[in-house]
Design an enzyme around this catalytic site. Structure first.
Site, PDB file in Angstrom:
ATOM      1  N   LYS A   1      19.573  62.518 142.579  1.00 47.30           N
ATOM      2  CA  LYS A   1      18.560  61.471 142.711  1.00 47.30           C
ATOM      3  C   LYS A   1      19.181  60.212 143.316  1.00 47.30           C
ATOM      4  O   LYS A   1      18.620  59.598 144.222  1.00 47.30           O
ATOM      5  CB  LYS A   1      17.927  61.157 141.342  1.00 47.30           C
ATOM      6  CG  LYS A   1      17.002  62.266 140.852  1.00 47.30           C
ATOM      7  CD  LYS A   1      16.517  62.056 139.420  1.00 47.30           C
ATOM      8  CE  LYS A   1      15.643  63.244 138.993  1.00 47.30           C
ATOM      9  NZ  LYS A   1      15.121  63.147 137.627  1.00 47.30           N
TER      10      LYS A   1
ATOM     11  N   GLN B   1      16.416  60.136 132.307  1.00 49.37           N
ATOM     12  CA  GLN B   1      16.511  61.574 132.545  1.00 49.37           C
ATOM     13  C   GLN B   1      16.287  62.344 131.244  1.00 49.37           C
ATOM     14  O   GLN B   1      16.899  62.053 130.218  1.00 49.37           O
ATOM     15  CB  GLN B   1      17.895  61.902 133.139  1.00 49.37           C
ATOM     16  CG  GLN B   1      18.073  63.350 133.551  1.00 49.37           C
ATOM     17  CD  GLN B   1      17.163  63.780 134.699  1.00 49.37           C
ATOM     18  OE1 GLN B   1      16.744  62.968 135.519  1.00 49.37           O
ATOM     19  NE2 GLN B   1      16.852  65.056 134.752  1.00 49.37           N
TER      20      GLN B   1
ATOM     21  N   ASP C   1       8.166  58.170 136.917  1.00 50.47           N
ATOM     22  CA  ASP C   1       7.865  59.514 136.425  1.00 50.47           C
ATOM     23  C   ASP C   1       6.384  59.666 136.063  1.00 50.47           C
ATOM     24  O   ASP C   1       5.923  60.796 135.847  1.00 50.47           O
ATOM     25  CB  ASP C   1       8.684  59.812 135.160  1.00 50.47           C
ATOM     26  CG  ASP C   1      10.016  60.489 135.455  1.00 50.47           C
ATOM     27  OD1 ASP C   1      10.061  61.326 136.375  1.00 50.47           O
ATOM     28  OD2 ASP C   1      10.990  60.182 134.749  1.00 50.47           O
TER      29      ASP C   1
HETATM   30  N1  GUN Z   1      14.156  66.301 133.573  1.00 52.78           N
HETATM   31  C1  GUN Z   1      13.704  67.358 134.299  1.00 52.78           C
HETATM   32  N2  GUN Z   1      12.755  66.950 135.172  1.00 52.78           N
HETATM   33  C2  GUN Z   1      12.606  65.621 134.989  1.00 52.78           C
HETATM   34  C3  GUN Z   1      11.767  64.642 135.608  1.00 52.78           C
HETATM   35  O1  GUN Z   1      10.946  64.909 136.483  1.00 52.78           O
HETATM   36  N3  GUN Z   1      11.912  63.380 135.126  1.00 52.78           N
HETATM   37  C4  GUN Z   1      12.784  63.060 134.142  1.00 52.78           C
HETATM   38  N4  GUN Z   1      12.843  61.797 133.744  1.00 52.78           N
HETATM   39  N5  GUN Z   1      13.573  63.951 133.550  1.00 52.78           N
HETATM   40  C5  GUN Z   1      13.473  65.219 133.976  1.00 52.78           C
END
Ligand code: GUN
Length: 295
Positions: free
Chosen positions: A53, A97, A120
């Site tokens: 990311k 995350q 998100d």
């Molecule tokens: N863990 C797995 N996918 C995601 C996501 O899309 N956002 C976040 N914050 N954590 C994740």
């Protein structure tokens, strides 16, 4: 029918190109978009996701900030870190995350995310706006699936879409987006009776159940479009989707591979949401993920 393979990497590159144009525009106005990611612990998959990311954010000209907390951090430690980033005016997009270690109260953490930085789409405000068909920051994976369908020219309006999975991250927002695009939506899950029967009536199948190779090609209607959200790592180290790829590819019209299908779209729409959050904050309007096909 032998399915055409959806090139998620190519579509993701296209979206990231669109984001870069917007980032360049903001930077020309003296605005440096910034994504902050909070990682608690050292879960190997999460470490890789967070690194990817940050790298992707930097590649489109954003600042990427990582805040790492130890695996024994308490809810109060995570809340404190999130609040600091929430109040930091240089941060536009803020995500924590998941999964968090068991001792951390995930809901308490989400509840201190400021909605205007919630890239998100987890907060009450953003999830509520999506539910009410108002402009919202939409969860990245379902937003990416909508874009893939549009890029493949799979018509959604009037079609029967079956979503397998009901998570906050994917299944629920996916159903809302498909409904918003005038599909007839059936949501299935692990307790659904006769899952093969439901899947067999779908023009569009979204697989997000988290079980490797669970959905069989024989269940599919000939010519269905199949979007596989699953990312399951086997004991052999190989990634597998939620769909049995070989048998599904023999019946579907379109199918996403794993890896290289839906996965790259999640990061592309995270960047899209971050640049949108940056622009909206400066323009003093609510942020809105651009979704193809919404009414
Ligand atoms: N863990 C797995 N996918 C995601 C996501 O899309 N956002 C976040 N914050 N954590 C994740």
């Amino acid at each position: 029918m032998a399915a055409r393979v959806v090139d998620g990497k190519a579509v993701s590159a296209k979206v990231r190109g669109e984001v870069k144009v917007r980032v360049d525009g903001l930077r020309a106005r003296g605005v440096q978009p910034c994504l902050a990611v909070v990682l608690v612990g050292e879960d190997p998959a999460s470490v890789v996701y967070v690194r990817n990311k940050s790298k992707a954010a930097q590649e489109v000209g954003m600042e990427a900030r990582e805040v790492k907390l130890p695996k024994d951090a308490h809810t109060a430690d995570v809340v404190k870190a999130v609040r600091a980033l929430a109040h930091d005016d240089s941060v536009d997009g803020l995500l924590v995350q998941f999964p968090l270690p068991a001792q951390v109260d995930q809901r308490a953490v989400v509840d201190c995310l400021p909605p205007e930085k919630d890239v998100d789409g987890f907060t009450f405000v953003q999830a509520g706006r999506l539910l009410r068909s108002e402009p919202a920051l939409v969860p990245c994976t379902p937003a990416g699936v909508m874009r893939l369908l549009a890029e493949c020219d799979v018509k959604v309006a009037g079609k029967h879409a079956v979503v397998v999975g009901r998570s906050l991250l994917v299944g629920k927002p996916m159903g809302l987006l498909l409904m918003g695009a005038n599909a007839t939506v059936t949501t299935c899950h692990s307790r659904t009776a006769d899952l093969p029967g439901h899947v067999g009536r779908a023009d569009i199948v979204i697989a997000a159940i988290g079980k490797p190779e669970f959905i069989q090609g024989a269940w599919l209607r000939e010519g269905a479009a199949v979007m596989d959200v699953g990312i399951n790592r086997g004991d052999d180290g190989k990634l597998r989707g939620d769909v049995h790829y070989a048998s599904a590819a023999a019946r579907a019209s379109w199918i996403t591979p794993v890896p290289g299908g839906v996965g790259p779209m999640t990061i592309a729409y995270l960047l899209q949401n971050t640049v949108e959050a940056a622009a909206a904050r400066r323009d003093k309007r609510p942020p809105s993920t651009p979704i193809p096909g919404l009414r």
